[in-house]
Design an enzyme around this catalytic site. Structure first.
Site, mmCIF file in Angstrom:
data_model
loop_
_atom_site.group_PDB
_atom_site.id
_atom_site.type_symbol
_atom_site.label_atom_id
_atom_site.label_comp_id
_atom_site.label_asym_id
_atom_site.label_seq_id
_atom_site.Cartn_x
_atom_site.Cartn_y
_atom_site.Cartn_z
ATOM 1 N N ASP A 96 1.206 -1.168 0.311
ATOM 2 C CA ASP A 96 -0.104 -0.255 0.298
ATOM 3 C C ASP A 96 1.178 1.589 0.111
ATOM 4 O O ASP A 96 1.849 1.311 1.517
ATOM 5 C CB ASP A 96 -0.911 0.884 1.743
ATOM 6 C CG ASP A 96 -1.835 -0.976 1.093
ATOM 7 O OD1 ASP A 96 -2.440 -2.118 -0.004
ATOM 8 O OD2 ASP A 96 -2.113 -1.156 2.286
ATOM 9 N N ASP A 149 -13.268 -4.318 -2.039
ATOM 10 C CA ASP A 149 -13.177 -3.819 -0.230
ATOM 11 C C ASP A 149 -15.229 -4.591 0.247
ATOM 12 O O ASP A 149 -15.825 -4.003 -0.415
ATOM 13 C CB ASP A 149 -13.024 -2.223 -0.214
ATOM 14 C CG ASP A 149 -11.229 -2.652 -1.084
ATOM 15 O OD1 ASP A 149 -10.655 -3.173 -0.306
ATOM 16 O OD2 ASP A 149 -11.145 -1.203 -0.834
#
Length: 261
Positions: free
Chosen positions: A12, A131
């Site tokens: 990330d 997600d």
């Protein structure tokens, strides 16, 4: 002969640095993305995923520079996601050295984007990132449309959409996605194990390759995700902070009868 299960470290990236938190919150620095990418390439990662967690238009060039530098150092497939909103964004990242691009929020806003990217570049470059979280009393926006009890979220899991995650998996499959990166927001960063129920339900809804993400905390957590239906397993902080290595993960899966590279 069965297809080998892929082990994919996820980086990330925020403003050129790798970060990691719990449930997408309380981010802490985890290192330089190019250095980590090179290390994982040498340690036997099958692929790498970069996710631009801020993905502001102003930070786009920073991410492109990171991709370009990483692509010069590694020789395994690289997927880049976060803020990909158009075929032009995909083109820019592919030219910088990415092999695949991940799309999430923009596809929810305009599902036609999926088929546009697939037609122009081939569906092998398109990873549809989802997600997903369970609908609870704290997520009233999800109750209207999420018949499965699991909804799609956006903005790093901070906003519910009310879109049923299982129905969305079926739709993106039909629209031409190449594979699905399924991240459990309920399990993300908890290190308590993958969300096996979510993986099973996703597997029933699509024939696409399925990447399981969210919840890895020990080498023995990975094999159950594969048995539940994952074709690849993805983790972040447990690799970044040295809690386990790619070799130990592969060894644990092989001991459970799973084919690894």
């Amino acid at each position: 002969m069965s297809v080998a299960v892929r082990v994919i470290p996820c980086l990330d990236v925020d403003a050129g640095r790798v970060v990691k938190g719990v449930n997408f919150k309380d981010l802490r620095d985890a290192g330089d993305p190019v250095e980590l990418a090179e290390r994982y390439g040498l340690e036997g990662a099958d692929e790498l995923t970069f996710l631009d967690v801020t993905a502001s238009s102003g930070g786009r060039e920073t991410m492109v520079d990171v991709v370009r530098a990483a692509a010069e150092q590694i020789f395994i497939p690289l997927t880049v996601g976060g803020g990909v909103r158009s075929p032009q964004d995909v083109d820019q990242l592919l030219r910088a050295g990415a092999d695949k691009c991940g799309v999430n929020t923009a596809a929810i806003a305009r599902p036609e984007l999926i088929s546009e990217i697939a037609r122009r570049f081939g569906n092998q470059v398109l990873v549809l990132s989802i997600d997903a979280r369970r609908v609870t009393g704290d997520t009233p926006e999800g109750t209207a449309r999420s018949g499965s009890g699991i909804e799609v979220t956006t903005h790093g899991g901070r906003r519910g959409t009310g879109i049923d995650a299982i129905e969305w998996i079926r739709e993106v499959t039909d629209r031409g996605a190449g594979e699905i990166l399924l991240n459990s927001m309920d399990a993300d960063g908890t290190e308590q194990g993958f969300d096996l129920e979510l993986i099973r339900r996703a597997r029933e809804a699509t024939t696409l390759p399925l990447i399981a993400s969210g919840g890895a905390g020990a080498p023995e957590h990975f094999a159950p995700a594969v048995h539940a239906g994952a074709d690849a397993v993805l983790a972040a902080s447990v690799f970044h902070f040295g809690q386990m290595t790619i070799d130990t993960v592969k060894a644990a899966m092989a001991a459970d009868g799973i084919t690894v590279r």
